[in-house]
Each structure stands twice: as structure tokens, then as C-alpha cells.
Design an enzyme around this catalytic site. Structure first.
Site, short mmCIF file in Angstrom:
data_model
loop_
_atom_site.label_atom_id
_atom_site.label_comp_id
_atom_site.label_asym_id
_atom_site.label_seq_id
_atom_site.Cartn_x
_atom_site.Cartn_y
_atom_site.Cartn_z
N SER A 532 0.84 -1.18 0.00
CA SER A 532 0.00 0.00 0.00
C SER A 532 0.89 1.25 0.00
CB SER A 532 -0.95 -0.04 1.19
OG SER A 532 -1.95 0.94 1.10
N HIS A 647 -7.91 -5.20 -0.76
CA HIS A 647 -6.65 -4.50 -0.48
C HIS A 647 -5.64 -5.41 0.22
CE1 HIS A 647 -4.10 -1.08 -0.32
NE2 HIS A 647 -4.10 -0.99 1.01
#
Length: 675
Positions: A532, A647
């Protein structure tokens, strides 16, 4: 390649387009063929899967009324079981669980790839829940009302189609909801712009508006505090990731604003208003530092009083990590040079008493898992360290705490040492990092992990997967506590945002250099990993400091910082990185944006990109386009995109074990080959 539309790989932004997915499948096949063919990969994947599916893991619980609730995945239930038990049963070696919802059975019956995203339960009796289910692990969910007594979804109850919804109970027949109801209902970041008071049996799009924000806001919120005798409603908006406005909402809709700095974090418990500062604040004739925790009487403060009590004041080594209320006490979790400390504060007629809460490890994490602020002073405390599996303790403040669960040891930690060092960054700042390594690992491969953003602290914790896949094979594991995180309070973060972002990357590079200077590793045996915002960190290391590393794993990353704000939730992060449409801000973003700074004729270390098609937070096109660009320039590059996973890049334990093994196999191959 600096213009936003001057990009030959824009077609890879079509997440589920056939051309893009054909490209993904081709890259996946190449990577799988290279990394998964050997016997070692299969053994590694299976050993990681054993960790994830282990029956003797701690089933962490949340108290809701008389029951303790848990969500559990294992080999027989890869999508999971939502279940509950009593405290008496939970103390037993093998508790009896009452299964409320079998997500595997639901997914099979409905032909959907459901992933559990939680249940919002109705206080005070907890007989109804608003259950959120994601397709494939995306942030967007469908919402359905569930009856815990009948174990059925409520026919004709509160139900919403897939969206990034915010919803919470007011009472049995009303909820606050923000969801996609058509044009104008969402912000530029894709989150709710309008919160409505939705009554059972009426169309959600016709529900009266409780509060609305601006299109450029990140999101709005509304919630009801059902604490008996303190029933209140709150609404507000997040202007960016760190600034918000919050209001008390009266029954007639009148709003009373909390007069605190936009970047402060207010919270309410019974009579008390707590204010956590993120920048220095002068009010009521006094000055308070960034990172402080202040207390005031709620009603008095809203009436204009500025009589504040300092509950926590940071210093150069100590910061506030979190706080959590019980019925009558406030628990503080602090970090002292990234080592956990716990305190219990108690308001009384003579002020606030302050005493240590026993239980924090010398080097490790101590996390309050749950409390019972409505009814009791119960708490559940989880402690762990890099070599110490978790221990779950149940306590009642003022009584002797009881160890209630211990996690198994998944690797032999005897002879493994944990040491904290400090590197010196380019501007002279001391940057802490932890080194975890077996005795005699001086020449073994080293994996350095970092994040460096959004005030997220990386504290010592146990990972059976890392232990089995890395430490037990002689590898060294390093965690860098670089700026951008919250290890030393908000200032550790705010000094490294926007134009000062380069400090994050200088800190990480300084740790890498320090590892070599101390003789812990060499550049060709030093691998790095991040995801991320940490994936952006990896991209910058690739393009700016390639000579420092022997291999890189870049997971669910941001990489195209010219377009990040136009992709999915990217606009919500402009307070962290800046606005690339503003020339002055693109000037500093463009200096490090990895996609714009990969060039021909360089020597880049081997790199593996990992992402997910179903990640609707960080767009998979960041990784896709970077790989396409590097292939165009002739660089060997590995890529794997899970078609599911969200994610986290994995929707269940099977996928997570595969992804984990892929990462560790790549690093082991690259860092142990003869040079």
C-alpha cells in the site's frame, strides 16, 4: 512522461476489461511458472497454511451484552463462521460455540464469493445486526439486516446493494446511512457525502437528510450513542484524511459544533469529552503540545468552558498509541522508543488517578482487544513480541488479571535474538529499527519491512508465517520505524508529509545502509518488502536507491503519483501526498513518483509486484502500469495479481498462504543465489 494523459498504458486502468485481464493472466502465468514449480514452494505454502488454519489459534472475541462474539476461519470454513459463546465457555479449553452465520454455506447457496466485513449490532439487547458482505474482498459491501434469534436475514429489513456504505443503528426502526443513491451522493473520493435518517420500510433515497458535506470532502459520518442516560447523536465531515468537523445533533436537527482544532480527535464517553491533539493548541490561556490527550466535562465544554485536564503529555521518547474506556476507567497504551507501556486513569472528585496496568512485555506489543464500556470494567489484553506468541489476558480493573488463552508457537524461537538499533538519517534524525535473527545468521538473507505513512506505528508482534518462512530457515527480519508513522506521536508523521515526503525515503535508506555498516547484511543479501503506502516506499527504493538492495517485493502499491488522486479512493490521500494537479505540489511529488522515474539504462534489483483485481482502495493499475513500463524498457520483472482479495490481496487462507509463499520464495531465491 509527466502529463496526466500522456500514458500508453491507460488501458490497464480498466480493472476488469478483457484486454487488461488477458495481460494479467499472462503475467501471472510467467510468475507462477518461475516461482511455484519446485518442491520447496509447495512445502512452504503448506506450512504457512497450517499457521493460518491452526485450530489452536486464539479465537479473539468482542463482548456484546452477555455473549462474546468471534469470527473464525479454518480449513473446513475458509470463508468463516460468525459465532458466539459465554465467558464461562470461553474459559474452557474447547469452548462450545453457537454459530450464527456460516459464510461458506451462504456463498454456496447464493453463488457469490462472499467475504465477511463485520456486523454492526443494535444496542442494548444485540438481537439485530447489520451485516456487511464483500464480493471477493473489496471495500464496497452489500448490507443486510440479520435476526440473531432466528438466525435469518430479516425479510423486508434494512438492505443495501454494493457500495462503500456507512450505516449504524439509531433504534430498531431507524438507522443513519450514507450510501450511493445516485449523482451527488458520494464525494470525489467515492465515500458518502450525504447521511440520511432512514426509517424501516421507506425508500433509502427518500429518507430525510441528517447531514451533508461537500463534494471535495473525503466523507461524512453520523452515529447514535445509545449509552443509557447519555443518549446523543453526532454528525460531521472529514475534510481530508486528518481534518474533520464534528457536531452534536439535537432531536430537531440543530447542530452544535465541537470547538476544537480541525486536526484534533474528539471523543465522548458519558460525562467526558476527550481531545487528542495533532498540532500545538492554545486555548483558555494555556498551551498544549501536539500528541497530548486532554479531558473536559462534555456539557461544560460545549457550553463554553475551556477547563482542560492533561491526561497525557508526550516527550522526546514517549507517545500515545491508543486509549480505550471501560465503564469507569480510561486505559492508555503508550510507546516508549516503540516499546509498549500501559496505564489506567480513573476520574474522581480529586482529579484523575494514574497507575500502571501490568501486562506489557519488555519488547513487544500490548493491545487492548476489547472493553465493556456500557456495563463493566472488564478488558481483554493481547501481548506478543517478535519471538513470543500472543497471550490473551482478561482482567477487571482493580482485580487480578487471568491469562485466558495462549497462541501456539509455530517456529523454534530458541536462539533467536531481538535487538533495537538506531540509524542516522540524512538530516541527523535517529531512526529506530528492530533486528530479529537467529544466532549465526550474519551471512543469511535479510528482509527489511517498512511502511512510513498515515501515522501508522509498526510495533513488535508475532508472525508464525514469517517465523516459518524466513527466521527458521536462517533469515534475518528487520522492521524500520521510519518517519511518516506514529511511533513518536503525530510530529513523527507530520514532519514527513507532502513536500517533506523525501524524509520517509531517506530514513528507510539510512536503515538499509546502517544494516550493512553494522555487518548485519550486505546489499546483495538485503531484500525489502512493503504494501500500500509501503508499496510506494518500495517503488521509490527501486528507482532512487537501487544499489542498496538485492530484491524488492512491492505489494498493492501506489506508484503512479501523477494520477493516484483520480483512481478509486486516491483523492482521500491528498493530505498525505499533495495534489498533483497543483504545479507547486507536482514539483515535489514528481521528484519521487516511481512510475515517472523508472528509466532505461539503470541497474534495478529483481522485483516482484503483488496486487489484487478486487482492490477497490488502491487501484491495481498502479502495479500493472509499472510492470508494463519496466517490461517495455527491457527489465526482468515478476507480477502476480489475485483476481480476488481486496486490499489485502487475498480473500481466504488458501489465497493468503499462496501469496505469502510466493513472496518468501522469491526473496529466498534472489537473496541466496551465488553472486
Amino acid at each position: 512522461m509527466t502529463e496526466i494523459d500522456d500514458d500508453p498504458y491507460l488501458w490497464l486502468e480498466d480493472v476488469t476489461g478483457e484486454q487488461a485481464l488477458d495481460w494479467v493472466r499472462a503475467r501471472n502465468a510467467e510468475t507462477v511458472a518461475e516461482l511455484t514449480g519446485g518442491e520447496r514452494f509447495g512445502e512452504l505454502r503448506d506450512r504457512v497454511r497450517e499457521v493460518l488454519d491452526a485450530d489452536d489459534r486464539i479465537p479473539y472475541v468482542r463482548r456484546r451484552g452477555e455473549y462474546l462474539y468471534n469470527f473464525w476461519r479454518d480449513a473446513q470454513h475458509p470463508r468463516g463462521l460468525w459465532r458466539r459463546t459465554t465467558l464461562e465457555q470461553y474459559r474452557a479449553p474447547k469452548p462450545e460455540w453457537d454459530v450464527l452465520l456460516d459464510v461458506d454455506a451462504l456463498a454456496e447457496a447464493e453463488g457469490e464469493n462472499w467475504v465477511w466485513h463485520g456486523a454492526n449490532m443494535l444496542r442494548p439487547d444485540y438481537r439485530r445486526g447489520l451485516i456487511s458482505l464483500s464480493r471477493g474482498g473489496a471495500d464496497a459491501t452489500v448490507v443486510r439486516e440479520f435476526d440473531l434469534e432466528t438466525r435469518q436475514f430479516v425479510e423486508g429489513g434494512f438492505e443495501l446493494p454494493e457500495a462503500k456504505t456507512r450505516i449504524s443503528w439509531i433504534d430498531l426502526d431507524r438507522v443513519y446511512v450514507g450510501t450511493d443513491t445516485g449523482p451527488g451522493s458520494l464525494t470525489a473520493s467515492g465515500y458518502p457525502r450525504v447521511m440520511r435518517e432512514w426509517r424501516r420500510g421507506t425508500p433509502v433515497g427518500e429518507a430525510p437528510i441528517a447531514y451533508e458535506g461537500k463534494p471535495e470532502d473525503v466523507a461524512v459520518f453520523a452515529y447514535h450513542d445509545a449509552t443509557e442516560g447519555y443518549e446523543r447523536d453526532f454528525v460531521g465531515r472529514s475534510m481530508d484524511f486528518y481534518r474533520s468537523e464534528r457536531y452534536l445533533r439535537a432531536a430537531d436537527g440543530t447542530l452544535t459544533r465541537f470547538e476544537v482544532p480541525d486536526d484534533a480527535q474528539p471523543s465522548v464517553h458519558r460525562d467526558w469529552l476527550l481531545i487528542r491533539t495533532r498540532s500545538p493548541w492554545a486555548t483558555g490561556g494555556r498551551e498544549y503540545p501536539a500528541g497530548a490527550l486532554l479531558a473536559a466535562g462534555f456539557d461544560a465544554y460545549l457550553a463554553g468552558s475551556r477547563e482542560l485536564t492533561v491526561l497525557f503529555r508526550p516527550d522526546a521518547h514517549t507517545s500515545l498509541e491508543y486509549y480505550s474506556w471501560t465503564r469507569d476507567h480510561l486505559l492508555l497504551g503508550t510507546l516508549s522508543d516503540v516499546k509498549a507501556r500501559l496505564r489506567v486513569l480513573t476520574p474522581g472528585p480529586d482529579g484523575w488517578a494514574d497507575e500502571p496496568l501490568p501486562g506489557a512485555p519488555e519488547v513487544g506489543s500490548a493491545d487492548i482487544v476489547d472493553t465493556d464500556p456500557d456495563h463493566s470494567n472488564e478488558y481483554f489484553l493481547d501481548t506478543s513480541g517478535y519471538t513470543q506468541p500472543s497471550t490473551l489476558v482478561r482482567g477487571v480493573i482493580g482485580e487480578q488479571a487471568e491469562p485466558i488463552r495462549s497462541a501456539p508457537s509455530f517456529f523454534d524461537s530458541s536462539g533467536i535474538e531481538v535487538t533495537q538499533y538506531f540509524a542516522t538519517s540524512d538530516d541527523g534524525t535517529a531512526v529506530p529499527y528492530f533486528v530479529v535473527r537467529p544466532e549465526g545468521a550474519e551471512d543469511g538473507p535479510t528482509m527489511l519491512y517498512g511502511y512510513g505513512g498515515f501515522e501508522v506505528s509498526l510495533t513488535p508482534s508475532y508472525s508464525g508465517s514469517t517465523g516459518r518462512a524466513w527466521l527458521s530457515r536462517g533469515g534475518t527480519y528487520v522492521v524500520a520505524n521510519i518517519r511518516g508513522g506514529g511511533e513518536y506521536g503525530p510530529g513523527w508523521h507530520t514532519q514527513a508529509v507532502k513536500a517533506k515526503r523525501h524524509l520517509v525515503y531517506e530514513d528507510f535508506a539510512a536503515v538499509a545502509k546502517d544494516l550493512v555498516a553494522r555487518g548485519i547484511t550486505t546489499p546483495d543479501r538485503l531484500g525489502i518488502q512493503g504494501g500500500s503506502n509501503g508499496g510506494l516506499l518500495m517503488g521509490v527504493m527501486l528507482t532512487r536507491y537501487p544499489e542498496l538492495f538485492g530484491a524488492i517485493v512491492c505489494q498493492v502499491p501506489l506508484l503512479d503519483m501523477r494520477r493516484y488522486h483520480k483512481l478509486l479512493a486516491g483523492a482521500s490521500w491528498m493530505a498525505e501526498y499533495g495534489d498533483p494537479d497543483e504545479p507547486d505540489e507536482w514539483a515535489f511529488i514528481g521528484e519521487y513518483s516511481p512510475y515517472q522515474n523508472v528509466h532505461s539504462g539503470r541497474e534495478y534489483p529483481p522485483i516482484l509486484f503483488v496486487t489484487s483485481t478486487r482492490d477497490d482502495r488502491v487501484h491495481p493499475a498502479h502495479a500493472r502500469k509499472m510492470v508494463a513500463r519496466m517490461r517495455e524498457l527491457g527489465y526482468p520483472v515478476r507480477y502476480h495479481e489475485n483476481i480476488e482479495g481486496g486490499h489485502g490481496a487475498a480473500a481466504d487462507n488458501e489465497q493468503l498462504a499462496f501469496k505469502t509463499a510466493l513472496v518468501f520464495e522469491f526473496l529466498w531465491q534472489q537473496l541466496t543465489r551465488a553472486r
